[in-house]
Design an enzyme around this catalytic site. Structure first.
Site, PDB file in Angstrom:
ATOM      1  CG  PHE A 167      36.689  20.082  39.016  1.00  0.00           C
ATOM      2  CD1 PHE A 167      37.906  20.723  39.163  1.00  0.00           C
ATOM      3  CD2 PHE A 167      35.685  20.343  39.948  1.00  0.00           C
ATOM      4  CE1 PHE A 167      38.126  21.598  40.215  1.00  0.00           C
ATOM      5  CE2 PHE A 167      35.892  21.215  41.007  1.00  0.00           C
ATOM      6  CZ  PHE A 167      37.125  21.850  41.134  1.00  0.00           C
ATOM      7  CG  ASP A 168      37.868  16.083  32.018  1.00  0.00           C
ATOM      8  OD1 ASP A 168      36.960  15.219  31.958  1.00  0.00           O
ATOM      9  OD2 ASP A 168      38.978  15.943  31.471  1.00  0.00           O
ATOM     10  N   GLY A 169      37.336  14.856  34.697  1.00  0.00           N
ATOM     11  CA  GLY A 169      37.919  13.858  35.582  1.00  0.00           C
ATOM     12  C   GLY A 169      39.346  13.493  35.222  1.00  0.00           C
ATOM     13  CG  PHE A 280      39.391  23.936  36.138  1.00  0.00           C
ATOM     14  CD1 PHE A 280      40.225  24.981  35.766  1.00  0.00           C
ATOM     15  CD2 PHE A 280      38.623  24.073  37.289  1.00  0.00           C
ATOM     16  CE1 PHE A 280      40.307  26.139  36.536  1.00  0.00           C
ATOM     17  CE2 PHE A 280      38.697  25.217  38.063  1.00  0.00           C
ATOM     18  CZ  PHE A 280      39.542  26.264  37.673  1.00  0.00           C
ATOM     19  CG  ASP A 282      42.669  16.424  29.725  1.00  0.00           C
ATOM     20  OD1 ASP A 282      43.301  15.581  29.055  1.00  0.00           O
ATOM     21  OD2 ASP A 282      41.460  16.291  30.006  1.00  0.00           O
TER      22      ASP A 282
END
Length: 307
Positions: A167-169, A280, A282
């Protein structure tokens, strides 16, 4: 004993991400839904090849094999713009590959996202960006799952038996406040903002609920290197912006197995080294860095995606 069936991890997935439907999708775009339906019926007995999310789905469903009775189980639900008639080819392929997918919604060309919440999905994966945006607006973690850079074939399968999710943060697990500060004031302003708020938990992003559900499942399974699930935070943050992230996860009671604070380095090589089954983020820039190396899900959320 807890009722594991009452609290499953539910992943909804579109047919175009589960199987390679690009040939028939080309027919749909060029000739319309009737030609598409005729194409699917005429190829009803032709088995579909695995798509970009197929390895992920197989690992997710594999978590049910031999898991403790008290562990939450995993359910994968098919969400498709096909009709039930044209979707018969998809179910034939599901049966051939031995995937335990029992529930489905076929919307016959209409947007299928309204059915995601009634199914109780913790995550929705689709090749249709509009459906993903609608699911996010409805409060469901969702990502547009993109093919590799060179073809529509799945990203390479990795050597790990574990399910590995990265995951991105900011704007994924957490809110996008840090990205807004960075865009408005630059990296120096961002570093000072995070340093001055190191003890304040970050707000939750669109994937916090999915991370909670995944952690609940992970906590019921063996721990450490023997765990069948391994997670990683892969973020562009660097010291001193790391502290607030660590304290936030501690406040939430969430365990992430690995954390990579890259300070702006390209994420793709690190994701490949981790062996992510899916990642994932954004940022389209970070998705481009990852595509072709791992399955990359774009999360169209936050300031980076505002027009």
């Amino acid at each position: 004993m807890p009722d594991a069936a009452a609290n499953p991890l539910i992943v909804a997935i579109s047919s175009r991400t589960l199987f390679d439907l690009e040939d028939s999708h080309t027919v749909f775009e060029a000739e319309g839904i009737n030609a598409y339906a005729a194409f699917q019926r005429s190829h009803e007995d032709d088995l579909l090849a695995p798509g970009i999310a197929f390895p992920l789905v197989r690992k997710l469903l594999g978590l049910n094999d031999g898991s403790p009775p008290e562990a939450p189980h995993v359910e994968v639900i098919l969400i498709s713009r096909n009709s039930a008639d044209s979707g018969l080819r998809i179910f034939n392929s599901i049966a051939h590959h031995g995937l335990s997918i029992k529930r489905a919604a076929f919307s016959n060309g209409a947007p299928p996202f309204p059915y995601i919440r009634p199914f109780g999905a913790d995550l929705f994966l689709s090749a249709n960006a509009e459906d993903v945006t609608a699911a996010l607006a409805a409060g469901v973690a969702a990502a547009t799952l993109l093919p590799g850079t060179n073809s529509s074939k799945p990203a390479p399968q990795h050597r790990h038996d574990q399910l590995r999710i990265a995951f991105d943060g900011d704007a994924v697990i957490f809110g996008d406040e840090g990205e807004r500060v960075s865009r408005e004031g630059g990296l120096a302003a961002f570093a000072e903002y995070e340093r001055s708020r190191a003890g304040e938990p970050l707000s939750g992003g669109p994937f916090r609920g999915f991370l909670d559900a995944l952690h609940r499942l992970q906590a019921a399974l063996p721990t450490g290197l023997d765990s069948p699930i391994r997670t990683a935070l892969v973020t562009a943050r660097s010291v001193p912006a790391h502290e607030r992230v660590i304290r936030t996860l501690r406040e939430w009671g969430i365990r992430l197995d690995e954390a990579l604070f890259l300070g702006g380095r390209p994420k793709g090589p690190f994701l490949e080294a981790f062996g992510a089954d899916i990642f994932f983020d954004d940022s389209q820039h970070n998705i481009e860095s990852a595509r072709g190396l791992v399955a990359a899900g774009h999360v169209p959320h936050g300031v980076a995606n505002r027009r």
